[in-house]
Scaffold this motif. Structure first.
Motif, mmCIF file in Angstrom:
data_model
loop_
_atom_site.group_PDB
_atom_site.id
_atom_site.type_symbol
_atom_site.label_atom_id
_atom_site.label_comp_id
_atom_site.label_asym_id
_atom_site.label_seq_id
_atom_site.Cartn_x
_atom_site.Cartn_y
_atom_site.Cartn_z
ATOM 1 N N GLN A 76 0.749 8.706 5.452
ATOM 2 C CA GLN A 76 1.318 8.217 4.454
ATOM 3 C C GLN A 76 1.845 7.250 3.896
ATOM 4 O O GLN A 76 1.881 6.504 2.968
ATOM 5 C CB GLN A 76 2.326 9.830 3.927
ATOM 6 C CG GLN A 76 2.479 9.289 2.426
ATOM 7 C CD GLN A 76 1.558 10.049 1.786
ATOM 8 O OE1 GLN A 76 1.066 10.703 1.690
ATOM 9 N NE2 GLN A 76 1.259 9.322 0.910
ATOM 10 N N ASP A 77 2.462 6.350 4.844
ATOM 11 C CA ASP A 77 2.890 4.878 5.047
ATOM 12 C C ASP A 77 1.235 3.940 4.900
ATOM 13 O O ASP A 77 1.488 3.140 4.115
ATOM 14 C CB ASP A 77 3.269 3.987 5.942
ATOM 15 C CG ASP A 77 4.732 5.117 6.355
ATOM 16 O OD1 ASP A 77 5.410 5.299 4.667
ATOM 17 O OD2 ASP A 77 5.228 5.023 7.368
ATOM 18 N N LEU A 112 -1.399 4.697 3.564
ATOM 19 C CA LEU A 112 -1.957 5.603 2.462
ATOM 20 C C LEU A 112 -1.261 4.778 1.121
ATOM 21 O O LEU A 112 -1.831 4.214 -0.092
ATOM 22 C CB LEU A 112 -1.996 7.452 1.764
ATOM 23 C CG LEU A 112 -2.655 7.813 2.589
ATOM 24 C CD1 LEU A 112 -3.042 8.879 2.863
ATOM 25 C CD2 LEU A 112 -4.727 7.485 2.547
ATOM 26 N N ASP A 113 -0.326 4.968 0.820
ATOM 27 C CA ASP A 113 0.521 4.109 -0.021
ATOM 28 C C ASP A 113 0.642 3.083 -0.307
ATOM 29 O O ASP A 113 0.525 2.135 -0.977
ATOM 30 C CB ASP A 113 1.987 4.860 0.301
ATOM 31 C CG ASP A 113 3.044 6.166 -0.136
ATOM 32 O OD1 ASP A 113 2.320 6.766 -0.835
ATOM 33 O OD2 ASP A 113 3.524 6.599 0.368
ATOM 34 N N ALA A 114 0.247 1.663 1.299
ATOM 35 C CA ALA A 114 0.146 0.762 0.857
ATOM 36 C C ALA A 114 -1.291 0.319 0.465
ATOM 37 O O ALA A 114 -1.691 -0.668 -0.568
ATOM 38 C CB ALA A 114 -0.300 0.657 2.072
ATOM 39 N N GLY A 119 -2.484 2.155 -2.318
ATOM 40 C CA GLY A 119 -2.585 3.010 -3.031
ATOM 41 C C GLY A 119 -3.403 3.083 -3.617
ATOM 42 O O GLY A 119 -4.465 3.966 -3.839
ATOM 43 N N ARG A 120 -4.415 2.377 -5.116
ATOM 44 C CA ARG A 120 -5.850 2.657 -5.734
ATOM 45 C C ARG A 120 -6.140 1.308 -5.773
ATOM 46 O O ARG A 120 -7.361 1.414 -6.193
ATOM 47 C CB ARG A 120 -5.571 2.559 -7.143
ATOM 48 C CG ARG A 120 -4.682 4.876 -7.225
ATOM 49 C CD ARG A 120 -5.226 4.498 -9.083
ATOM 50 N NE ARG A 120 -4.535 5.842 -8.973
ATOM 51 C CZ ARG A 120 -5.101 7.530 -8.734
ATOM 52 N NH1 ARG A 120 -6.746 7.020 -8.130
ATOM 53 N NH2 ARG A 120 -4.807 8.394 -8.783
#
Length: 320
Positions: free
Chosen positions: A42-43, A45-47, A49-50
């Protein structure tokens, strides 16, 4: 985004329509990709973002030293390097559902059905094939001895070849269980016929021979359709008439026999752009519902030590 309208002119909630369709699309990707185990943390994926680009930390630390009762803890050098990663594949499509094709059903249902078909027949296979082929390519570039090419797999050697890969990962990465073995489905017969595999009869009402092998030495086998086990692919664009697209294996390149991945060593990233939906009643370009879908995707092999936890066996190029 423009609101959509029903036949009676009552505004519909376009946001709800998009959420409904994209939720179904996301569920299909999560449930049906055989490389779901590669999905990034998740870290990471969060980095992203879009975005298609993110900076991720590569950390190097010194080893332990001796503790001194007078001086205390020995100082160990730690370096953190932020490296930029860019997802290589920026893919998209616009799906149009002509008004005449939705006369017998609800427009949302027609669009949802088309979206589900897109995910199952195009997006899921492309994501899987990309993650597997790129994991092999990036591992070869970083740690060439972890990719063995020109290997012919037979009934007699399939388990020993997989065992060699598991041993290599253990020697260099220090993990010997909990790995995933992505195994080309074309080799299922070889594994079933291997004299090294013990076949166990399971009786449940009617006698049946269970030929399923789910793991090797505590490492999960994940069977992969052979079409997704190419070592190289061509990523086609759509034609002016909207046909074509998708991916095809590069004929001159050999298929991958199997790919062994330790947890976290190959991080698959898919970034879905904000989907757009336009109802036929307000579509200014044509008399059709339009769903626009964009996805960035790739696999990250961490530049410091990720390749040490990966091993690939690549076959020979077919002469046919």
């Amino acid at each position: 985004m423009a609101a959509s309208y029903s036949g009676t002119g009552v505004a519909n909630d376009v946001t709800a329509v998009i959420k409904n369709i994209t939720t179904r699309m996301d569920e299909i990707v999560m449930k049906e990709t055989v490389t779901a185990g590669m999905t990034a943390s998740q870290d990471i994926l969060d980095a992203f973002g879009r975005s298609a680009t993110a900076k991720l930390a590569t950390v190097n630390t010194a080893g332990l030293g001796n503790y001194d009762t007078v001086k205390g803890y020995p100082l160990g050098q730690t370096t953190i390097k932020w490296e930029e990663y860019t997802l290589a594949y920026d893919r998209a499509i616009k799906i149009d559902i002509d008004r005449k094709d939705k006369l017998q059903t609800d427009g949302l249902m027609s669009t949802a059905a088309a979206a589900a078909s897109l995910m199952r027949t195009q997006v899921v296979p492309e994501v899987d094939a990309t993650r597997i082929s790129q994991a092999v390519k990036k591992t070869k570039a970083a740690k060439a001895d972890h990719v063995v090419e020109g290997v012919s797999i037979t009934n007699a050697n399939i388990l020993s070849k997989i065992g060699e890969g598991l041993d290599k990962v253990y020697d260099d990465y220090g993990v010997d269980s909990g790995l995933t073995i992505y195994l080309n489905n074309s080799l299922r017969g070889a594994l079933r016929s291997s004299s090294e595999v013990q076949k166990v009869r399971q009786v449940s009402g009617v006698p049946a021979l269970d030929l399923t092998t789910n793991s090797i030495d505590g490492n999960t086998i994940q069977w992969v359709p052979s079409a997704r086990m190419g070592s190289e692919y061509t990523y086609a664009d759509l034609s002016a008439t909207g046909t074509g697209g998708g991916i095809t294996k590069t004929a001159s390149k050999a298929d991958i026999n199997f790919l062994i991945v330790a947890p976290g060593c190959a991080q698959g990233v898919t970034v879905i752009g904000e989907p757009k939906y336009i109802d036929a009643s307000v579509n200014q370009n044509k008399d059709a519902d339009s769903l626009m879908y964009r996805i960035y995707h790739d696999v990250i092999v961490e530049k410091n030590s990720g390749a040490a936890g990966i091993f690939a066996s690549v076959g020979t190029v077919s002469s046919s």
